[in-house]
Design an enzyme around this catalytic site. Structure first.
Site, PDB file in Angstrom:
ATOM      1  N   GLU A   1       1.494  -0.673  -5.178  1.00 42.96           N
ATOM      2  CA  GLU A   1       0.460   0.321  -5.439  1.00 42.96           C
ATOM      3  C   GLU A   1       1.188   1.660  -5.475  1.00 42.96           C
ATOM      4  O   GLU A   1       1.434   2.286  -4.442  1.00 42.96           O
ATOM      5  CB  GLU A   1      -0.611   0.331  -4.343  1.00 42.96           C
ATOM      6  CG  GLU A   1      -1.768   1.270  -4.679  1.00 42.96           C
ATOM      7  CD  GLU A   1      -2.262   2.121  -3.526  1.00 42.96           C
ATOM      8  OE1 GLU A   1      -3.348   2.702  -3.648  1.00 42.96           O
ATOM      9  OE2 GLU A   1      -1.558   2.238  -2.502  1.00 42.96           O
TER      10      GLU A   1
ATOM     11  N   ASP B   1       0.838  -1.193   0.000  1.00 41.67           N
ATOM     12  CA  ASP B   1       0.000   0.000   0.000  1.00 41.67           C
ATOM     13  C   ASP B   1       0.879   1.250   0.000  1.00 41.67           C
ATOM     14  O   ASP B   1       1.866   1.329   0.732  1.00 41.67           O
ATOM     15  CB  ASP B   1      -0.895  -0.023   1.246  1.00 41.67           C
ATOM     16  CG  ASP B   1      -1.888   1.111   1.271  1.00 41.67           C
ATOM     17  OD1 ASP B   1      -2.732   1.184   0.358  1.00 41.67           O
ATOM     18  OD2 ASP B   1      -1.820   1.935   2.209  1.00 41.67           O
TER      19      ASP B   1
END
Length: 557
Positions: free
Chosen positions: A290, A231
């Site tokens: 990401e 993330d």
């Protein structure tokens, strides 16, 4: 001579039904994998509390096997106050009771492996929860003390320190700084949070942060996970001195230009270290970035041979429904990743964006679904890896009419950052039945977000066996992708301008041509080959074919 239109989604008679090996080939499995994103709280509820859980995921694994995917990615299920759907982690080595316990995680990993599926889990290294023991210790500690070195604490600006340390804005809206209160009640230092105030950013200049996350990764690798989706992989390192951006509309710049808090070169040293850690385990464990980067070339830096294995192609996700634009994005994306020897990782939807069935045509659900089906065939025909967000295989639209009182997206309550409407793509998916919760949980039970009345016809059970359904289209396309090994090769051709009418994109792969008609009208073109699969009925003649509006077809050559 013309023939009757070929039904979309029907498996051609000369192609056997999908079969699944015990496990994908170990070497480079990730280069051509189809990976299914499970948003855990909205996938399947095993205990009837209205929230999806790990046991529910395990019970529904046969759906993923039948769909034909290679792996699943689980969104965070760690101990969390749930201020941001679990992306505010209080304990990286424990399962939140909302989702089960550590034994449930182990059971899920084991069951997936028995079915030949790999398991990727989220790791959230940019920030922790404000309830994490480290941050509680930091708040109790003194300015300049070792407890605060793990985060970004700074004195405020102005004569009384009442102004934030710089002009950085939270992705969710408002300042990216919150002021603390000293034990005596007086105003204290400020701390950085690029997302919600409950998500303080870690300072990766602190060696202890590196050591802790190495240990966290090893903990889950030792339990058998096959990789990590990282993330905010572009955000852990901030520019020295934390300089001002210069203006306040910063959320619009994410992914469009480099910012002092995103896509700094220093993040690559972290990813190289993690690649060495992943490579020390057997079975090709992978890292997935990401990462929002301003160009395909910047994104490709995250997947250099000694860094991560995959990086989501958000430029493809954000591309409008336009053949010329799609061609440009595909061409530049493939060129950038080829320059570093990496595959491109295609994605159309996820838990943070409007579902593409709505995004492609907000005012017409029927047109949006046609375009979504066509885009799926285009994506699955491209070289590289593919991510499928849960429910897109059902053609689910965005839920745009959720009442304000049920929304939980923290950006919704801050107002000037992200659009604040991510809940619409997170509504629990329908499995069976004619009434909510449509098999998501026990009959008559709750779901944490309400499901539309129209979703009964979109359930897995309702679409299974219907050759015209979106679910069967996905199953057939993924099966064909698996059965045509030449599609795993990187070769791709984009015909010269003028070879097809404007508005039609053709992609030439080894043994296959994919034609995408982005126009709102039918188009006649020379017959590319033998029709394999189409997202809408194609009139297939001996010399020419008629491609329906907003459709995609695969042709064997």
């Amino acid at each position: 001579m013309t023939q009757e239109p070929t039904a979309p989604g029907r498996t051609p008679a000369d192609i056997p039904p999908a079969t699944r090996p015990a496990a994908p080939a170990a070497r480079d499995w990730w280069r051509h994998a189809v990976i299914y994103q499970v948003y855990v709280r909205s996938f399947a509820d095993s205990d009837g509390d209205g929230v999806g859980d790990l046991r529910g995921v395990r019970e529904r694994l046969p759906h993923l096997v039948r769909l034909g995917v290679d792996a699943l990615w689980l969104t965070p299920f760690y101990t969390s106050p749930q201020a941001d759907g679990g992306y505010d982690v209080a304990d990286y080595r424990a399962v939140d009771p909302l989702f089960g316990d550590l034994a449930d995680a182990q059971d899920l990993i084991g069951a997936a492996h028995e079915l030949g599926l790999r398991v990727i889990v989220d790791v959230v290294p940019n920030h922790t929860s404000d309830r994490h023991p480290w941050f509680r210790a930091a708040l109790a500690g003194r300015p300049g003390g070792p407890e605060r070195a793990r985060y970004h604490f700074r004195p405020g600006r102005g004569p009384d320190g009442s102004l934030p340390p710089n002009d950085w804005q939270s992705v969710f809206g408002g300042p990216a700084w919150t002021r603390t209160t000293n034990p005596d009640g007086t105003p204290g230092e400020w701390y950085l949070h690029l997302f919600a105030p409950e998500q303080p950013d870690l300072d990766w200049d602190c060696p202890e942060v590196h050591q802790e996350f190495d240990a966290v990764l090893r903990f889950w690798l030792d339990l058998g996970v096959d990789g990590f989706r990282i993330d905010v992989a572009h955000g852990m390192v901030k520019a020295p001195g934390l300089p001002d951006v210069g203006h306040l509309e910063q959320a619009r710049l994410i992914g469009a230009q480099r910012l002092p808090f995103f896509d700094q070169d220093g993040v690559h040293a972290i990813h190289r270290a993690w690649r060495r850690l992943l490579d020390s385990y057997p079975g090709e464990r992978i890292g997935v970035a990401e990462a929002w980067a301003p160009s395909p070339e910047r994104l490709a830096l995250y997947v250099r041979p000694d860094e991560l294995h995959q990086a989501f192609n958000f430029q493809f996700l954000r591309c409008p429904w336009d053949a010329a634009r799609m061609r440009q994005v595909i061409d530049s994306s493939l060129a950038a990743t080829a320059s570093v020897g990496a595959p491109t990782t295609w994605v159309l939807s996820n838990h943070d964006v409007v579902r593409h069935a709505t995004r492609y045509a907000e005012d017409s659900p029927e047109q949006g679904l046609r375009r979504a089906r066509a885009a799926a065939l285009l994506m699955l025909a491209l070289p590289g890896s593919v991510y499928v967000y849960q429910g897109e295989e059902l053609g689910l639209p965005e839920v745009t009419d959720l009442p304000d009182e049920v929304r939980q997206d923290p950006a919704f309550f801050r107002g000037d950052g992200q659009d604040g409407f991510r809940d619409g793509c997170r509504v629990p998916i329908p499995w069976s039945g004619t009434e909510a919760p449509y098999g998501f949980g026990p009959a008559g039970g709750p779901s944490w977000l309400p499901q539309p009345d129209s979703w009964a016809k979109l359930s897995v059970a309702a679409q299974t066996g219907d050759p015209d359904s979106t679910l069967e289209l996905y199953r057939t396309a993924i099966a064909l992708r698996r059965r045509l090994p030449e599609l795993a090769e990187p070769e791709i051709g984009l015909p010269e301008d003028g070879a097809y009418p404007p508005g039609v994109l053709a992609v030439v792969r080894p043994g296959l041509v994919c034609t995408l008609n982005t126009l709102g009208t039918e188009v006649e073109v020379a017959r590319p080959g033998r029709l394999l699969l189409a997202s809408a009925p194609v009139v297939d003649g001996e010399v020419t074919v008629r491609l329906p509006a907003d459709s995609c077809a695969w042709w064997a050559i």
